[in-house]
Design an enzyme around this catalytic site. Structure first.
Site, short mmCIF file in Angstrom:
data_model
loop_
_atom_site.label_atom_id
_atom_site.label_comp_id
_atom_site.label_asym_id
_atom_site.label_seq_id
_atom_site.Cartn_x
_atom_site.Cartn_y
_atom_site.Cartn_z
N MET A 34 0.48 -1.27 0.07
CA MET A 34 0.11 -0.15 -0.21
C MET A 34 0.98 1.22 -0.17
O MET A 34 0.45 2.36 -0.34
CB MET A 34 -0.93 -0.12 1.29
CG MET A 34 -2.11 -0.93 1.18
SD MET A 34 -3.21 -0.35 0.15
CE MET A 34 -4.10 0.81 1.06
N VAL B 54 5.72 3.43 5.22
CA VAL B 54 5.51 4.18 6.69
C VAL B 54 6.86 4.85 7.13
O VAL B 54 7.81 4.33 7.36
CB VAL B 54 5.07 3.11 7.65
CG1 VAL B 54 4.97 3.32 9.04
CG2 VAL B 54 3.97 2.18 7.20
N ASP C 298 -4.29 -8.69 6.41
CA ASP C 298 -2.79 -8.98 6.24
C ASP C 298 -2.19 -9.01 7.55
O ASP C 298 -1.24 -8.62 7.87
CB ASP C 298 -2.41 -7.47 5.54
CG ASP C 298 -0.86 -7.92 4.93
OD1 ASP C 298 -0.68 -9.19 4.48
OD2 ASP C 298 0.03 -7.01 4.75
#
Length: 577
Positions: free
Chosen positions: A21, A24, A138
């Protein structure tokens, strides 16, 4: 992107990791002076139609999760300050700890008791998320942060409400192949059961020090998840622990643990058998939202006694709360006819869900006939004829609640020849077959002119308050916004248009008959798919679409509202307030 400041507030300091995605970062919140974690979504995902809106909706739901085992979400936004193209980001609590993946890499296989305690903490967090309608999708060691006091699920970055559309670009499968449930890898169908499968894989890895299925490519791994049996655990692992892992990793979702709470109970029992201290089970959350449909004469009798007691104490004759007339349902009267004392009578048949008939037409119709709207008469069938005293209804075949059929026929001039679902079958109640000279009319349930339409703590919400035809309607936490405000425009005795406040009441609740989803659409012109029938039931109303005879259905917070075959389910019981 190191050094980038998002929204003039979040300065990206240290890169912590990345995934399917995005990346971070550890960041400084320059407004509140605290360290946070910022997940920056990959720009390619933003190019997918509707991704930003879905990701925003997900962030809103995640921000409401409050659990010590789930990372807190602080903020969400878009920013184009990098000078290239806008980015979406999610601001989360920065967890100080070590990823479980690093622990496994350093230590190898973990002791059985430590593995079970970790599993229990993760299951408690998943239970809270699943009850809120969120599936993580996930679960893996890299997404679990081990702190001194507990393990925390640190990344809900690809979580989705229930089985909603995947946050993905075409051809991309979200999740890590080594932990994906068979159905997630093969069809993309994801439910809470997929999280339990992933946790089973994780427990297997903790107990053995290696993954149960491995390969050179993701496809090889996925094929093993689909077809290969679960490898055996080491001999020192107790049989009850092996049973927990084996059931969690079943190929078919229906063969796994039914929910996180059930699996957690098994883990506690296994810990007790090892002689370990067992943490107490957390209190159940929102028990009313998980209430099962009530069946049987004994339970309905208790409900009847409770409701009648509350009505007597509260003075229900003058109340304006939107609730069905349960007393009338037990007496079996379409017109309000005083009869024997209300309450279940031994031997009388009881329906799965008490249904009250809406206003009856003047001329009887077959239960399967579909009334047609009339331009000359707004009610579509006229008004009931006035009589000196109301009489009991004519017998009619029982209508199952799941059929969404038309109301029962109008009252007849003769008493029924045999008992029906709405009548007493015992001769000990002769008053039920006699006609009073002057009946006492009781107020029938009445709907407010405007209000929120609520099912189990969530309300019908025009998504993002968008004033456009075809905008989908979802279920969201009650907040009394204009998007949750509906004007009930009466067409006749039972049918309504539902006009949404965020459109200045110009658009109504509309059914997309192809998908079963509900949306808003301009009205007029109008169609039968925009007409909704309110039928009083125990606890509120069923709201049936006049065009398809299917009932409005809620699947929980942040899920699209839809219609389905009418049933006894609590997810089809609505209140208007």
């Amino acid at each position: 992107m190191q050094g980038t400041v998002l929204a003039d507030r979040y300065r990206l300091v240290d890169w912590l990791g990345g995934g399917s995605m995005g990346d971070v970062w550890a960041a400084e919140d320059e407004v509140l002076g605290r360290r946070v974690a910022v997940k920056v979504v990959k720009p390619a995902l933003l190019e997918e139609d509707g991704f930003a809106e879905r990701f925003h909706a997900e962030a809103r739901v995640m921000a409401q999760l409050r659990h010590p085992g789930i990372v807190g979400v602080h903020d969400y936004g878009h920013d184009g300050s990098d000078g290239r193209r806008p980015v979406a980001y999610l601001v989360m609590e920065l967890i100080e700890g070590e990823p479980l993946s690093a622990v496994l890499e350093r230590r190898g296989a973990l002791p059985v008791a430590e593995t079970l305690r970790t599993a229990l903490q993760v299951l408690e967090a998943l239970e809270a998320a699943h009850e809120a309608g969120i599936v993580h999708r996930d679960i893996k060691p890299a997404n679990l942060m081990v702190r001194e006091d507990r393990t925390v699920i640190a990344d809900f970055g690809i979580a989705r409400p229930g089985c909603d559309a995947r946050l993905t670009v075409p051809g991309m499968v979200l999740g890590t192949a080594a932990y994906q449930a068979p159905e997630q890898a093969s069809s993309g169908t994801v439910t809470a059961s997929a999280d339990l499968y992933a946790l089973g894989v994780l427990l297997h890895e903790c107990l053995t020090g290696r993954l149960p299925f491995d390969g050179e490519t993701a496809l090889e791994v996925i094929l093993q998840h689909l077809t290969a049996p679960v490898p055996p655990l080491p001999e020192g692992v107790p049989a009850p622990v092996g049973a927990i892992v084996g059931r969690a990793m079943a190929k078919e979702p229906g063969e796994r643990w039914p929910d996180a709470a059930s699996m957690a109970a098994a883990v506690r029992e296994a810990l007790a058998q090892l002689g370990e201290e067992v943490p107490p089970a957390p209190p159940r959350r929102r028990p009313a939202a998980r209430r099962a449909p009530r069946h049987g004469r004994r339970v309905r009798a208790l409900v009847g006694v409770t409701v009648l007691t509350l009505l007597c104490v509260a003075g229900a004759a003058g109340a304006t709360v939107i609730r069905p007339n349960l007393e009338a349902a037990r007496e079996g009267a379409v017109a309000e006819v005083p009869a024997a004392p209300p309450g279940p009578v031994p031997g009388a048949p009881v329906a799965d869900r008490t249904r009250l008939s809406p206003a009856s037409p003047a001329s009887p119709t077959s239960p399967t006939e579909t009334p047609q709207p009339s331009a000359a008469s707004p009610s579509g069938s006229g008004s009931p004829a006035a009589e000196p005293a109301p009489v009991l209804p004519a017998p009619s075949p029982p209508v199952p609640a799941a059929t969404g059929a038309s109301p029962a026929p109008a009252p007849a001039a003769t008493a029924p020849a045999q008992p029906t679902l709405r009548e007493s079958a015992t001769p000990s109640a002769p008053a039920a077959t006699t006609q009073p000279a002057e009946p006492t009319q009781k107020p029938k349930p009445s709907l407010p002119a405007t209000g929120m339409i609520v099912n189990r703590f969530v309300a019908l919400d025009n998504s993002y308050s968008a004033d456009k035809d075809g905008n989908l309607v979802d279920m969201y936490t009650v907040n009394n916004s204009s998007a949750q405000n509906w004007r009930l425009e009466r067409i006749d005795e039972s049918r309504y248009y539902l006009r949404n406040g965020s459109t200045n009441y110009t658009k109504v609740l509309d059914l997309d008959v192809k998908t079963g989803n509900v949306q808003i659409w301009t009205n007029p012109p109008a169609g039968e798919n925009q007409m909704w029938v309110f039928t009083p039931v125990e606890g509120g109303y069923q709201i049936m679409n006049y065009g398809t005879k299917q009932c409005l259905t809620s699947d929980g917070v942040a899920r699209w509202a839809r219609v389905a075959a009418c049933s006894n389910g609590d997810n089809q019981v609505w209140t208007v307030s």
